[in-house]
Enzyme design. Sequence first.
Site, PDB file in Angstrom:
ATOM      1  N   GLY A  60       0.734  -1.227   0.000  1.00  0.00           N
ATOM      2  CA  GLY A  60       0.000   0.000   0.000  1.00  0.00           C
ATOM      3  C   GLY A  60       0.765   1.279   0.000  1.00  0.00           C
ATOM      4  N   SER A  61       0.209   2.196   0.659  1.00  0.00           N
ATOM      5  CA  SER A  61       0.476   3.609   0.539  1.00  0.00           C
ATOM      6  C   SER A  61       1.821   4.041   1.111  1.00  0.00           C
ATOM      7  CB  SER A  61      -0.648   4.336   1.274  1.00  0.00           C
ATOM      8  OG  SER A  61      -0.390   5.698   1.351  1.00  0.00           O
ATOM      9  N   SER A  62       2.331   5.119   0.532  1.00  0.00           N
ATOM     10  CA  SER A  62       3.532   5.741   1.091  1.00  0.00           C
ATOM     11  C   SER A  62       3.235   6.362   2.448  1.00  0.00           C
ATOM     12  CB  SER A  62       4.081   6.801   0.130  1.00  0.00           C
ATOM     13  OG  SER A  62       3.110   7.794  -0.101  1.00  0.00           O
TER      14      SER A  62
END
Length: 138
Positions: A60-62
């Site tokens: 997923g996301s940074s």
Amino acid sequence: MIEARALTPGQASGTILKLDVPLSFWGGVDLNSGEIIDRSHPGCGKRIAGRVLVMPSARGSSSSSSALVELARSGFAPLAIVMLQHDPILVIGALVATELYAIDIPIVILAEANWPALRDGKAVVLKTTGYRARIDPA
């Protein structure tokens, strides 16, 4: 004893929470409890807080780096993270947690051949020295 590659420094003693599916810390974990809240994740309802988190990789996301920092600040971070694949986003989060709050969250990379040796619920001691890590039964 299992040898691994250390990405961040530290040591931890605790019980393994082993996930067979990658987890995103951003949106996948409640930052105020350490509970997995991603309803599509098989570990939904389990807590990563105070556990040695073992998973194949992150997902997923940074923003997962800031989520890990917030988990450390609130006291709900995992004690250590063991993965099969390097994740620079979580490494950044662990390094920032050390810098801001003096909380070490060692992150290590495990050889795939050692994956079966780390079982859910097993107590372990993890120690890093430079780029080397060692995982022993507690």
